[in-house]
Design a protein around this motif. Structure first.
Motif, PDB file in Angstrom:
ATOM      1  N   ILE A   1     -44.971 -16.690 -37.712  1.00 43.04           N
ATOM      2  CA  ILE A   1     -43.675 -16.004 -37.679  1.00 43.04           C
ATOM      3  C   ILE A   1     -43.862 -14.711 -36.883  1.00 43.04           C
ATOM      4  CG2 ILE A   1     -41.957 -14.807 -39.070  1.00 43.04           C
ATOM      5  CD1 ILE A   1     -42.511 -16.826 -41.282  1.00 43.04           C
ATOM      6  N   VAL A   2     -42.972 -14.464 -35.919  1.00 48.55           N
ATOM      7  CA  VAL A   2     -43.071 -13.289 -35.045  1.00 48.55           C
ATOM      8  C   VAL A   2     -42.068 -12.251 -35.542  1.00 48.55           C
ATOM      9  CG1 VAL A   2     -42.952 -12.433 -32.692  1.00 48.55           C
ATOM     10  CG2 VAL A   2     -43.739 -14.775 -33.143  1.00 48.55           C
ATOM     11  N   ASP A   3     -42.595 -11.179 -36.116  1.00 49.49           N
ATOM     12  CA  ASP A   3     -41.759 -10.110 -36.655  1.00 49.49           C
ATOM     13  C   ASP A   3     -41.554  -9.074 -35.558  1.00 49.49           C
ATOM     14  OD1 ASP A   3     -40.522  -8.099 -38.038  1.00 49.49           O
ATOM     15  OD2 ASP A   3     -41.852  -8.207 -39.781  1.00 49.49           O
ATOM     16  N   GLY A   4     -40.446  -9.241 -34.797  1.00 50.69           N
ATOM     17  CA  GLY A   4     -40.198  -8.339 -33.676  1.00 50.69           C
ATOM     18  C   GLY A   4     -39.887  -6.924 -34.118  1.00 50.69           C
ATOM     19  N   GLU A   5     -39.286  -6.771 -35.280  1.00 48.54           N
ATOM     20  CA  GLU A   5     -38.908  -5.436 -35.748  1.00 48.54           C
ATOM     21  C   GLU A   5     -40.135  -4.577 -36.045  1.00 48.54           C
ATOM     22  OE1 GLU A   5     -36.409  -5.549 -39.141  1.00 48.54           O
ATOM     23  OE2 GLU A   5     -36.394  -3.379 -39.440  1.00 48.54           O
ATOM     24  N   PHE A   6     -41.132  -5.208 -36.685  1.00 51.50           N
ATOM     25  CA  PHE A   6     -42.344  -4.449 -37.043  1.00 51.50           C
ATOM     26  C   PHE A   6     -43.536  -4.808 -36.152  1.00 51.50           C
ATOM     27  CE2 PHE A   6     -40.833  -2.359 -40.789  1.00 51.50           C
ATOM     28  CZ  PHE A   6     -39.836  -3.181 -41.299  1.00 51.50           C
TER      29      PHE A   6
ATOM     30  N   GLY B   1     -37.904 -21.673 -33.551  1.00 48.04           N
ATOM     31  CA  GLY B   1     -36.665 -21.437 -34.259  1.00 48.04           C
ATOM     32  C   GLY B   1     -36.718 -20.121 -35.019  1.00 48.04           C
ATOM     33  N   VAL B   2     -35.909 -20.034 -36.074  1.00 49.93           N
ATOM     34  CA  VAL B   2     -35.896 -18.839 -36.906  1.00 49.93           C
ATOM     35  C   VAL B   2     -36.299 -19.250 -38.312  1.00 49.93           C
ATOM     36  CG1 VAL B   2     -34.194 -17.591 -35.555  1.00 49.93           C
ATOM     37  CG2 VAL B   2     -33.415 -19.129 -37.353  1.00 49.93           C
ATOM     38  N   ALA B   3     -37.035 -18.361 -38.995  1.00 48.10           N
ATOM     39  CA  ALA B   3     -37.567 -18.665 -40.328  1.00 48.10           C
ATOM     40  C   ALA B   3     -37.287 -17.495 -41.246  1.00 48.10           C
ATOM     41  CB  ALA B   3     -39.060 -18.968 -40.250  1.00 48.10           C
ATOM     42  N   ARG B   4     -37.464 -17.737 -42.537  1.00 45.99           N
ATOM     43  CA  ARG B   4     -37.257 -16.712 -43.537  1.00 45.99           C
ATOM     44  C   ARG B   4     -38.602 -16.157 -43.969  1.00 45.99           C
ATOM     45  NH1 ARG B   4     -32.402 -14.659 -44.416  1.00 45.99           N
ATOM     46  NH2 ARG B   4     -32.880 -14.424 -46.642  1.00 45.99           N
ATOM     47  N   TRP B   5     -38.667 -14.838 -44.067  1.00 49.05           N
ATOM     48  CA  TRP B   5     -39.865 -14.167 -44.598  1.00 49.05           C
ATOM     49  C   TRP B   5     -39.387 -12.951 -45.398  1.00 49.05           C
ATOM     50  CZ3 TRP B   5     -42.595  -9.485 -44.278  1.00 49.05           C
ATOM     51  CH2 TRP B   5     -43.922  -9.539 -44.778  1.00 49.05           C
ATOM     52  N   HIS B   6     -39.539 -13.012 -46.719  1.00 51.57           N
ATOM     53  CA  HIS B   6     -39.094 -11.936 -47.614  1.00 51.57           C
ATOM     54  C   HIS B   6     -37.624 -11.598 -47.369  1.00 51.57           C
ATOM     55  CE1 HIS B   6     -43.386 -10.278 -48.554  1.00 51.57           C
ATOM     56  NE2 HIS B   6     -43.253 -11.581 -48.748  1.00 51.57           N
ATOM     57  N   ASP B   7     -36.789 -12.647 -47.383  1.00 46.27           N
ATOM     58  CA  ASP B   7     -35.334 -12.501 -47.232  1.00 46.27           C
ATOM     59  C   ASP B   7     -34.931 -11.954 -45.870  1.00 46.27           C
ATOM     60  OD1 ASP B   7     -35.063 -11.512 -50.692  1.00 46.27           O
ATOM     61  OD2 ASP B   7     -34.882 -13.507 -49.781  1.00 46.27           O
TER      62      ASP B   7
ATOM     63  N   MET C   1     -45.332  -7.581 -35.830  1.00 47.92           N
ATOM     64  CA  MET C   1     -46.397  -8.190 -36.608  1.00 47.92           C
ATOM     65  C   MET C   1     -46.293  -9.711 -36.492  1.00 47.92           C
ATOM     66  SD  MET C   1     -48.251  -5.853 -38.066  1.00 47.92           S
ATOM     67  CE  MET C   1     -49.038  -6.719 -39.422  1.00 47.92           C
ATOM     68  N   HIS C   2     -47.404 -10.397 -36.801  1.00 45.40           N
ATOM     69  CA  HIS C   2     -47.443 -11.860 -36.819  1.00 45.40           C
ATOM     70  C   HIS C   2     -47.649 -12.282 -38.264  1.00 45.40           C
ATOM     71  CE1 HIS C   2     -48.647 -10.577 -32.778  1.00 45.40           C
ATOM     72  NE2 HIS C   2     -48.008 -11.664 -32.368  1.00 45.40           N
ATOM     73  N   ARG C   3     -46.659 -12.987 -38.800  1.00 42.16           N
ATOM     74  CA  ARG C   3     -46.654 -13.274 -40.230  1.00 42.16           C
ATOM     75  C   ARG C   3     -47.115 -14.721 -40.510  1.00 42.16           C
ATOM     76  NH1 ARG C   3     -45.992  -8.097 -42.127  1.00 42.16           N
ATOM     77  NH2 ARG C   3     -44.097  -7.130 -41.284  1.00 42.16           N
ATOM     78  N   ASP C   4     -47.872 -14.841 -41.584  1.00 41.36           N
ATOM     79  CA  ASP C   4     -48.247 -16.155 -42.145  1.00 41.36           C
ATOM     80  C   ASP C   4     -48.693 -17.166 -41.091  1.00 41.36           C
ATOM     81  OD1 ASP C   4     -45.744 -16.192 -44.803  1.00 41.36           O
ATOM     82  OD2 ASP C   4     -47.621 -15.084 -44.576  1.00 41.36           O
ATOM     83  N   PRO C   5     -49.699 -16.887 -40.278  1.00 39.85           N
ATOM     84  CA  PRO C   5     -50.159 -17.891 -39.313  1.00 39.85           C
ATOM     85  C   PRO C   5     -50.780 -19.079 -40.044  1.00 39.85           C
ATOM     86  CG  PRO C   5     -51.702 -16.052 -39.398  1.00 39.85           C
ATOM     87  CD  PRO C   5     -50.517 -15.631 -40.209  1.00 39.85           C
ATOM     88  N   VAL C   6     -50.633 -20.255 -39.467  1.00 39.18           N
ATOM     89  CA  VAL C   6     -51.210 -21.473 -40.026  1.00 39.18           C
ATOM     90  C   VAL C   6     -51.765 -22.307 -38.881  1.00 39.18           C
ATOM     91  CG1 VAL C   6     -49.011 -22.734 -39.947  1.00 39.18           C
ATOM     92  CG2 VAL C   6     -50.776 -23.454 -41.547  1.00 39.18           C
ATOM     93  N   GLU C   7     -52.843 -23.058 -39.124  1.00 36.78           N
ATOM     94  CA  GLU C   7     -53.465 -23.877 -38.082  1.00 36.78           C
ATOM     95  C   GLU C   7     -54.040 -25.127 -38.707  1.00 36.78           C
ATOM     96  OE1 GLU C   7     -56.995 -22.103 -36.419  1.00 36.78           O
ATOM     97  OE2 GLU C   7     -57.221 -20.779 -38.139  1.00 36.78           O
ATOM     98  N   ALA C   8     -54.111 -26.205 -37.879  1.00 40.09           N
ATOM     99  CA  ALA C   8     -54.661 -27.469 -38.353  1.00 40.09           C
ATOM    100  C   ALA C   8     -54.935 -28.359 -37.149  1.00 40.09           C
ATOM    101  CB  ALA C   8     -53.685 -28.170 -39.303  1.00 40.09           C
TER     102      ALA C   8
END
Length: 966
Positions: A925-930, A887-893, A932-939
């Motif tokens: 979170i996949v930041d297509g503009e920059f 889906g889509v998520a929020r990261w720094h607005d 980058m891969h943001r805030d990865p989490v694993e468990a």
């Protein structure tokens, strides 16, 4: 139209500019529909934030949840979010203290732990509220909320957990009080405190009970408050009646109360005094009190002393006597000594006065002599001593009496010395004669009486008192006459000297020494007997006696030497079994040499070998026996060892013969002469059925090594190869394999012996049947539980099927619409994960500079797990990666793509012969503009992992385009 629908329609302004304006408009319309006396709603200020308690899928559930908080928080609102879910809002909090306030609310459990603050951007429209006044939007200002906090503070204050003001304001002091309450009574049930929970807390504060169950239990037993109930529980009282009665009589535990009643004690003070003195009953305490003693030990001492009067007993005890007989004997001795002194003084006075008839004060002396004579028959040593002292005082004025008395004393002393010397010489001659007779008549029935008399004589000779020696002479003369030994003793006395025994042909010392009571057990008897001697000296490495006088091996290792006894393996094992009862876990065997004998725990000496042993060995052994540091080890006879050896030898011979003829079925063991490590067991199936005999074999081996070996299961060929490498301390196999192993070991020059243990076919079949029955019972129970679980699961599935149908349709639509974008991300990360796990060249994810991080950098925990596979003999064989959410998520607005993956890895271990599957959840979170891969989490997969991903999704306001809202 339903009430919810009415509210939704009524609360929909034409064009709200912001959520704050929108909410104000809705509240305004609601307010206008009510009586005119109410004020118009105020616009929500931009410096506030919404406190969202929870989110629900439909409005009915959200409204019901909001209404449930009315008792503790006051009015609530239900606001529809842009994603279609309904947020339950408790109201607003000032932005400046919003974070601190929500943390305090969570700490007090007034709101659920997953409540959060919202700016309101994703909230769309108010569908329901219970506000009477728009000002009630400010949660911190509501009377209902403030009253809830005041009730908590009052309850905590009553319990002693809170010492602040009861003002409805929350802070660290109130939170800490709640923590203390939770640690003491347990946290309230449910996500948050409701009216019932608040009332329960107040009830607990009122009477101290943790919950209604404890309160009901206490009141059923008659208790009205927790303090009394807890004190009664700790004291073991079953009811308030028993507790009250015991406390009124001064008892704190039911055990003491019962014990006191059983002992007839009236109150706690009497019971405590009795227990301090060691009395078990009130009667014994009363009897002891009557004679003036405070302890049961003193009372028992009085009862055992033989005295009938307590004063007599106390007088004797002050003089150091504990029993009447000893006291009376000592008193008789004192009286005898006083009488002797009195008679001597009277005799001296009589002789002096006859020589000096004109002595002044003659009448006074005569009067005191009469007094002393009368006191001699009174039976009191003290009275007689006092009278004697007065007589001596009456004689003192005569100047010549002191010199006369001293001359008489010197004469008596010289006579006594001569008498004692003569008695001693006579008795020593008698002692020597009787000892010689004993040495020549060791089997005579007269021996015990003579030995007992000589033991008494040895003590008498050490004292030197003339009267004692005279009594000993009369005693010995009486015994000799009674036993008729006069003629035999006269014959022994006529011999000039005893003829010494000739030394043995071998030149040994053992057969040439005189037999004494100390060494007779070693020197006398059949030559083939084996004597076991115990080392009681300071150089014994392990053997000692405990407080009860029993022999134990303090270090767990028995150090033993042998002389004339073959040190076969069967002897070591027999010793291990015999000495295990004395705490020996290991046996160390060696030769008995002159240097070793004094430093071994036990000596096994064959009599015939010892009698021809060299003096350097025999002399120290015999000297130690005379000194008492070596003595026969009575707790263990060699006959028991020989019996064990014979039984083991017979069993080994029978197993060997049966293996040769093929007539024996079952399992046995082979012990290589050289080997170490494990017990190698050639058992293909039903290994558990062999567990008992394998444990016996391991203990059998540990008797020599001191360490319990592990068990390795191999086939017969692998076991043989391990034995060739000296990696097997024992080989365990079937009769057929054991025969083959024995032949192969002999062929390759590897000496081995058959172990003296066997698991026959009948015992094995019985063990297998028992295991099968146990497994069947376990399977039956498991199947029963499975059927029950299936039934419960089917019912749950039927209940959830209708709701699931609509959600599946929504998910199908979402995945059809966004499937292309999600599949593109899945392909990229699936290949990267497979490359990481399967060891392929790494797939570098795209970054700003054309090269981004590898998958292991994004998910280090997953990479670390992958790195542990090879060292643990695991190998990955397949990787399956699926989309868990997209889906889509929020990261720094900013809004950007996000994906959650479920990675399943199939792994295999050839060593274990086992397959396993590992499962992980990963999101980013996949930041297509920059790029980058943001805030990865694993468990890891599972409830905890799912919660971690859900928290991550909530924190990033993930709007799923893959999973329908639940």
């Amino acid at each position: 139209m339903s009430m919810i629908a009415v509210l939704v329609v009524a609360a929909s302004p034409a064009a709200p500019q912001s959520f704050g304006d929108f909410a104000a408009g809705v509240l305004g319309e609601m307010t206008r529909s009510r009586p005119a006396a109410r004020r118009a709603p105020a616009v929500v200020r931009s410096d506030t934030m919404w406190l969202v308690i929870a989110s629900r899928e439909n409005a009915q559930e959200a409204v019901a949840l909001g209404e449930s908080y009315a008792a503790t928080l006051g009015p609530t609102l239900v606001i529809q979010s842009r994603n279609g879910r309904y947020a339950v809002a408790a109201g607003t909090l000032g932005r400046e203290k919003a974070k601190a306030n929500i943390e305090a609310l969570k700490a007090l459990h007034l709101v659920p732990q997953d409540s959060f603050l919202s700016e309101g951007r994703n909230l769309d429209r108010v569908v329901w509220h219970s506000l009477d006044d728009p000002s009630a939007l400010d949660l911190m200002g509501r009377s209902a909320y403030r009253q809830s906090v005041r009730r908590l503070q009052a309850s905590f204050s009553r319990l002693g957990f809170y010492d602040g003001p009861v003002d409805g304001l929350i802070g660290p002091t109130t939170s800490e009080a709640f923590d203390r309450f939770a640690r003491r009574f347990g946290p309230p049930a449910g996500e948050a405190i409701d009216g019932a929970a608040l009332a329960a807390i107040e009830g607990t504060a009122a009477d101290g009970f943790r919950d209604d169950a404890e309160r009901s239990l206490a009141r059923a037993r008659g208790f009205q408050d927790a303090a009394s109930f807890a004190e009664a529980e700790s004291g073991g009282f079953p009811s308030a009646l028993a507790f009250s009665e015991a406390r009124s009589r001064g008892f704190r535990t039911m055990g003491d109360f019962d014990e006191a009643r059983a002992g007839g004690f009236r109150d706690g003070d009497e019971y405590v005094r009795a227990r301090a003195g060691g009395f078990a009953s009130a009667a014994a305490l009363e009897a002891a009190t009557r004679i003036g003693v405070d302890t049961a030990s003193d009372y028992r001492a009085f009862q055992a002393s033989g005295f009938t009067e307590a004063d007599d007993w106390k007088a004797a005890r002050r003089k150091g006597f504990t029993d009447r007989a000893a006291f009376e004997t000592a008193e008789a001795e004192r009286l005898k000594a006083a009488q002797r002194e009195a008679r001597t003084l009277i005799g001296d006075a009589d002789a002096f006065l006859r020589l000096n008839p004109r002595t002044p004060g003659l009448l006074a002396v005569a009067a005191e002599v009469a007094t002393v004579t009368g006191a001699m028959n009174a039976g009191s040593a003290d009275t007689l001593s006092a009278a004697t002292l007065r007589l001596r005082a009456a004689l003192a004025p005569s100047g010549g009496f002191a010199a006369f008395e001293e001359a008489r004393r010197t004469e008596r002393v010289a006579e006594e010395v001569r008498r004692v010397a003569a008695l001693r010489a006579e008795l020593e001659a008698r002692q020597a004669a009787l000892s010689g007779w004993i040495a020549a008549n060791l089997t005579s029935p007269k021996l015990p009486d003579l030995v007992a008399e000589l033991t008494l004589l040895e003590g008498d000779l050490k004292g030197g008192d003339g009267d004692v020696l005279a009594a000993a002479r009369e005693r010995i003369a009486s015994l000799v006459a009674r036993l008729g030994l006069d003629a035999e003793l006269a014959l022994l006395a006529a011999k000039d000297a005893p003829v010494p025994a000739a030394p043995s042909a071998g030149g040994g010392l053992g057969a040439a020494v005189a037999v004494t009571p100390a060494n007779a057990g070693l020197l006398q008897g059949p030559g083939e007997d084996v004597v076991v001697l115990a080392n009681g000296g300071p150089h014994a490495p392990s053997l000692t006696r405990n407080l009860l006088g029993a022999f134990v091996f303090a270090t767990g290792k028995a150090s033993i030497c042998t002389l004339g006894v073959p040190r076969e393996p069967a002897l070591r094992r027999a010793l291990s079994e015999e000495l295990a009862g004395f705490g020996a876990r290991q046996v160390d065997l060696g030769d008995c040499t002159a240097a070793e004998a004094a430093s071994r725990d036990l000596l096994l000496l064959r009599r015939s070998a010892f009698l021809v042993s060299p003096p350097t060995l025999a002399a120290p052994v015999l000297e130690a026996m005379e000194a008492g540091t070596l003595q026969v080890f009575e707790p263990m006879a060699y006959a028991a060892l020989a019996s064990r050896e014979a039984a083991e030898t017979a069993l080994v011979a029978a197993i060997t013969a049966d293996l040769a003829t093929g007539s024996r079925e079952g399992y046995g063991a082979l012990i290589p002469e050289e080997g170490g490590g494990a017990v190698c067991a050639a058992v293909a199936s039903e290994r558990e059925a062999h567990r008992e005999v394998l444990d016996r074999l391991a203990r059998f081996v540990a008797g020599e090594t001191g360490a319990l070996p592990p068990v390795r299961f191999l086939d017969a060929d692998a076991a043989f190869q391990a034995a060739r490498q000296h990696d097997c301390r024992a080989l365990y196999a079937s009769a057929e394999d054991l025969k083959s192993l024995t032949a192969a070991m002999g062929r390759d020059g590897l000496p081995a012996s058959i172990a003296p243990l066997w698991l026959d076919r009948a015992a094995l079949d019985g063990a297998v049947a028992a295991l099968a029955a146990e497994r069947q019972a376990t399977t039956k129970a498991a199947e029963s539980r499975r059927l029950q679980a299936e039934s419960e699961r089917a019912e749950a599935e039927r209940t959830a099927r209708n709701a699931a149908g609509s959600r599946e349709a929504q998910e199908t639509a979402l995945r059809k619409r966004y499937g292309t974008e999600a599949a593109a991300l899945l392909n990229t990360y699936s290949e990267a994960l497979k490359a990481l796990v399967l060891g392929h060249p790494p797939v570098i994810l795209a970054g700003r500079d054309g090269a981004g991080p590898a998958m292991g950098e994004l998910f280090p925990e997953f990479a670390r797990w992958q790195g542990t596979l090879a060292p643990d003999d695991w190998k990955p064989i397949a990787v399956d990666v699926a989309i868990a959410d997209y889906g889509v998520a929020r990261w720094h607005d900013r809004t950007m793509e996000a994906i959650a993956l479920e990675t399943r890895v199939q792994i295999v271990s050839r060593e274990r012969g086992e397959y396993r599957e590992a499962c992980f959840l990963q999101a980013m979170i996949v930041d297509g503009e920059f790029q980058m891969h943001r805030d990865p989490v694993e468990a890891p997969c599972g409830p905890e992992g799912a919660k971690r991903i859900a928290d991550w999704s909530l924190g990033h306001e993930l709007e799923s385009r893959w999973v329908a809202a639940r």
